[in-house]
Scaffold this active site. Structure first.
Site, short mmCIF file in Angstrom:
data_model
loop_
_atom_site.label_atom_id
_atom_site.label_comp_id
_atom_site.label_asym_id
_atom_site.label_seq_id
_atom_site.Cartn_x
_atom_site.Cartn_y
_atom_site.Cartn_z
CE LYS A 101 -39.20 -5.28 -22.75
NZ LYS A 101 -39.58 -6.34 -23.66
CB SER A 108 -41.16 -8.94 -25.14
OG SER A 108 -41.65 -8.01 -24.19
#
Length: 162
Positions: free
Chosen positions: A114, A78
């Protein structure tokens, strides 16, 4: 002061001219930087738990920035193209991050790498890979910031790292 500095320069010139002085070359001593790396990877995907993970200490030398407090293994895609599975991210412990900084976050039992986005409609954890949707952090969520990502390397670059 200026007078003292000029006297030092004058004295250095006299020593050099006497040929009784030769500057020594400095011996560079490699910097050894032991860093704990968590065994359980953080997720660049669906999330893993980090806090109780087994940790091992590695001498990472120049691979980690000096401000590194710990390292984490990366698992998932991701955060591609910047972070890949089996990379090690170097983390500086921080309780808060600026908007747009990449960090390590705990959210409802899972740990993520993230990018933090603090928007008018809420806080989001954003993946760099466009195929992943933003994760909204709600007031009712259990949320913690472990720290800021300040660098990375391939796990294979770390001596003795498996």
């Amino acid at each position: 002061n200026e007078e003292g500095r000029n006297k030092l320069i004058e004295f250095a010139d006299i020593l050099k001219a006497s040929k009784k002085f030769s500057p020594l070359s400095a011996k560079i001593i490699p910097f050894h930087h032991p860093v704990e790396i968590t065994w359980e990877p953080v997720s660049a995907g669906t999330g893993n738990y980090l806090e109780d993970s087994v940790k091992e200490t590695y001498d990472v030398g120049h691979l980690a920035p000096e401000q590194t407090d710990f390292g984490v293994r990366i698992s998932g895609d991701s955060m591609e193209p910047l972070y890949h599975t089996d990379d090690v991210a170097w983390i500086q412990k921080k309780d808060s991050l600026a908007n747009g900084e990449i960090g390590i976050f705990y959210l409802n039992g899972n740990t993520y790498i993230k990018e933090l986005h603090d928007e008018p409609d809420g806080v989001y954890l954003i993946s760099l890979n466009q195929k992943y949707r933003p994760i909204q952090v709600l007031e009712s969520d259990s949320f913690k910031i472990f720290g800021k990502v300040i660098g990375k390397c391939k796990g294979a670059e770390i001596p003795g790292f498996h």
